[in-house]
Scaffold this motif. Structure first.
Motif, short mmCIF file in Angstrom:
data_model
loop_
_atom_site.label_atom_id
_atom_site.label_comp_id
_atom_site.label_asym_id
_atom_site.label_seq_id
_atom_site.Cartn_x
_atom_site.Cartn_y
_atom_site.Cartn_z
N GLU A 166 0.85 -1.20 0.00
CA GLU A 166 0.00 0.00 0.00
C GLU A 166 0.88 1.25 0.00
O GLU A 166 1.45 1.60 1.04
CB GLU A 166 -0.91 0.01 1.24
CG GLU A 166 -1.96 -1.09 1.25
CD GLU A 166 -2.92 -0.99 0.08
OE1 GLU A 166 -3.23 0.15 -0.36
OE2 GLU A 166 -3.34 -2.05 -0.43
N HIS A 168 0.94 4.28 0.70
CA HIS A 168 0.23 5.32 1.44
C HIS A 168 0.77 5.30 2.86
O HIS A 168 0.95 4.24 3.43
CB HIS A 168 -1.28 5.02 1.43
CG HIS A 168 -2.11 6.09 2.03
ND1 HIS A 168 -2.96 6.88 1.28
CD2 HIS A 168 -2.22 6.55 3.30
CE1 HIS A 168 -3.56 7.76 2.07
NE2 HIS A 168 -3.12 7.58 3.31
N SER A 169 1.03 6.47 3.42
CA SER A 169 1.57 6.52 4.77
C SER A 169 1.13 7.81 5.46
O SER A 169 1.00 8.85 4.81
CB SER A 169 3.10 6.45 4.71
OG SER A 169 3.68 6.62 5.98
N GLU A 170 0.86 7.71 6.76
CA GLU A 170 0.54 8.90 7.55
C GLU A 170 1.36 8.85 8.83
O GLU A 170 1.50 7.77 9.44
CB GLU A 170 -0.96 8.95 7.86
CG GLU A 170 -1.79 8.99 6.58
CD GLU A 170 -3.28 9.25 6.81
OE1 GLU A 170 -3.72 9.22 7.98
OE2 GLU A 170 -3.98 9.50 5.82
N VAL A 196 7.40 6.57 -0.42
CA VAL A 196 6.34 5.63 -0.06
C VAL A 196 6.28 4.48 -1.07
O VAL A 196 5.69 3.43 -0.79
CB VAL A 196 4.99 6.40 0.06
CG1 VAL A 196 4.43 6.74 -1.29
CG2 VAL A 196 4.00 5.65 0.90
N ARG A 225 0.76 13.22 5.30
CA ARG A 225 0.07 12.19 4.50
C ARG A 225 0.81 12.10 3.18
O ARG A 225 1.01 13.11 2.51
CB ARG A 225 -1.39 12.58 4.26
CG ARG A 225 -2.15 11.63 3.32
CD ARG A 225 -3.56 12.12 3.05
NE ARG A 225 -4.40 12.02 4.24
CZ ARG A 225 -5.20 12.98 4.67
NH1 ARG A 225 -5.27 14.14 4.04
NH2 ARG A 225 -5.93 12.80 5.75
N PHE A 227 1.35 9.68 -0.47
CA PHE A 227 0.80 8.57 -1.27
C PHE A 227 1.22 8.68 -2.73
O PHE A 227 1.50 9.76 -3.24
CB PHE A 227 -0.73 8.52 -1.17
CG PHE A 227 -1.41 9.85 -1.44
CD1 PHE A 227 -1.54 10.79 -0.44
CD2 PHE A 227 -1.94 10.13 -2.69
CE1 PHE A 227 -2.16 12.03 -0.69
CE2 PHE A 227 -2.57 11.34 -2.95
CZ PHE A 227 -2.67 12.29 -1.93
N THR A 228 1.25 7.51 -3.36
CA THR A 228 1.50 7.40 -4.80
C THR A 228 0.32 6.66 -5.39
O THR A 228 -0.06 5.60 -4.89
CB THR A 228 2.81 6.62 -5.06
OG1 THR A 228 3.90 7.42 -4.65
CG2 THR A 228 2.96 6.28 -6.54
N ARG A 229 -0.30 7.23 -6.42
CA ARG A 229 -1.46 6.57 -7.02
C ARG A 229 -1.21 6.06 -8.44
O ARG A 229 -1.97 5.23 -8.94
CB ARG A 229 -2.67 7.52 -7.01
CG ARG A 229 -3.09 7.88 -5.58
CD ARG A 229 -4.53 8.35 -5.52
NE ARG A 229 -4.73 9.47 -6.43
CZ ARG A 229 -5.91 9.85 -6.90
NH1 ARG A 229 -7.01 9.18 -6.55
NH2 ARG A 229 -6.03 10.89 -7.68
N GLU A 238 4.70 11.29 -6.28
CA GLU A 238 4.47 11.15 -4.84
C GLU A 238 3.85 12.44 -4.34
O GLU A 238 4.43 13.51 -4.49
CB GLU A 238 5.77 10.86 -4.09
CG GLU A 238 5.52 10.72 -2.59
CD GLU A 238 6.76 10.34 -1.79
OE1 GLU A 238 7.09 9.15 -1.77
OE2 GLU A 238 7.37 11.23 -1.20
N ARG B 118 -3.60 3.18 -8.94
CA ARG B 118 -4.64 3.12 -7.89
C ARG B 118 -5.66 4.22 -8.11
O ARG B 118 -5.90 5.06 -7.24
CB ARG B 118 -3.98 3.31 -6.53
CG ARG B 118 -2.73 2.46 -6.35
CD ARG B 118 -3.00 1.30 -5.49
NE ARG B 118 -1.91 0.33 -5.53
CZ ARG B 118 -1.67 -0.52 -4.55
NH1 ARG B 118 -2.40 -0.49 -3.46
NH2 ARG B 118 -0.71 -1.41 -4.67
#
Lengths: 262, 262
Positions: A166, A168-170, A196, A225, A227-229, A238, B118
């Motif tokens: 995943e 995604h990180s917080e 990430v 927050r 994230f990479t989508r 990123e 994603r």
């Protein structure tokens, strides 16, 4: 003087040129100076040249790896407007250009337009209920982890040799020595965590990083927050948001990276 | 020759300088040349200077409004690497700098790293089941609406004098004259629609625009998604995605704007 202020000091050398030293105290995963640290040297030089106090929009292209040692910042003013002033800084080491950054500065305290936010800060437990990323010791050679405190609800998968899948990180972040994060520091902090993409098992080299500073942060912990989508043929963005303790978005960034060797 | 190619032509004048003409055929809402059109002139000049075929990452700072008339592009190469080449272009009119753009080019067809997306394309009805934005005539003076076809599930609220209160929009776009959208055209297309902030009742002036081209688009209609999530004291970002008919993300952009007068 804080570690940040000592290590990002720039000395005027005339004609918009500044001398600086890239220390080995902000090295990133994989070795070499952290990109956000190098970018901060550009920001510090531009802050001397441009009248408004806050970096607003910054775009940096990372041309070559930066290494500990002397560096020169060559600045040039593009336009000094009433509300926004724009300039360029080139970070040079041994006559080779390492980073090219263009930045607009403004006075965020003077901004008084409308506000309408359709997003919320990360939903994190308080820092004291989180895990310390470097409780088991800092990552060898990754000296930037000695400059920041990181607090997370759970340790990253990649640190434990098991990427979560995943991207995604917080987490919480602050300077370890207690320096408050102001708008000069924020553009570097968006690059102060490991990519990430490591949660997909891939490393990342930054091509370009854009930072939009959106407010002056309240003192204390900052909630991040990241994230990479879209990882497409090795290229990926990123996205990074930082929210202050008062629940306000203070910086938003996006970098385009590539998976090394891809 | 297509309208796009005719109106974004640059003529070499030596030493990395190119002459161009800003036509009045790409004027934006509010008058003046569309920012994406001006950026495309920078991209066209850099495409002559840099060896790789595809713009990859572009950041443009909009310093002054551009107006129809002669323009000069002054380029300079920052680094020509094996995979990525980076250069800068300044668009000058009457000895005043209008746009400063830095861009990295690469060969997207040669990229062969991992893919993991994603996100999904906009869920739009087919273009033939959508409404034509300019069916009732193009917007007076907004000549860029004569260059593109726009198809939407419903007309924007602001066009009807009733902003929806939702700064989010999804629609189809293509060049009206049938030119295929390639990677040279994409950086301009992300700025070819009116600011989605109009759905909150506010206009927008662009400070900075970053474009990341993520793929070579298939011919035909392009599906766009545009949204603003953080309007803070008048400053706001606008995020733009374009997906091709094969369902692939081909470009992603973010601009930082400010509400005029705020």
């Amino acid at each position: 003087m804080s570690e940040f202020d000592a290590d990002t000091r720039v000395e005027p050398a005339g004609d918009g040129v500044y001398d600086a030293t890239v220390t080995d105290r902000w090295n990133a995963l994989g070795g070499g100076a952290n990109g956000g640290y190098l970018l901060t040297l550009c920001v510090q030089a531009l802050a001397r040249e441009l009248a408004p106090p806050d970096p607003l929009a910054i775009s940096a292209f990372f041309l070559r790896p930066g290494e500990p040692g002397p560096a020169q910042l060559r600045t040039e003013i593009a336009r000094s407007g009433r509300r926004v002033a724009t300039g360029e800084a080139r970070l040079i080491q041994q006559e080779r250009e390492i980073v090219r950054a263009v930045a607009s500065f403004s006075d965020l305290a003077a901004a008084d337009g409308p506000t309408d936010v359709r997003n919320a800060p990360p939903d994190l437990p308080p820092p004291e209920e989180c895990l310390d990323l470097t409780a088991g010791g800092s990552l060898p050679g990754v000296t930037i982890t000695d400059r920041f405190d990181y607090r997370l609800p759970q340790l990253p998968g990649w640190v434990q040799g098991a990427p979560t899948g995943e991207p995604h990180s917080e987490f919480w972040i602050r300077f370890k020595d207690g320096r408050a994060a102001d708008t000069i520091a924020l553009p570097g902090i968006v690059d102060a965590a490991a990519p990430v993409l490591l949660e997909l098992g891939h490393a990342s080299i930054t091509v370009e990083l854009t930072v939009h500073v959106r407010g002056r942060p309240a003192p204390g912990w900052l909630a991040c927050r990241v994230f990479t989508r879209h990882l497409i043929d090795g290229f990926h963005e990123e996205d990074f948001e930082i929210w202050d303790g008062a629940g306000r978005l203070v910086v938003q960034s996006r970098q385009l990276g590539l998976v090394p060797g891809a």
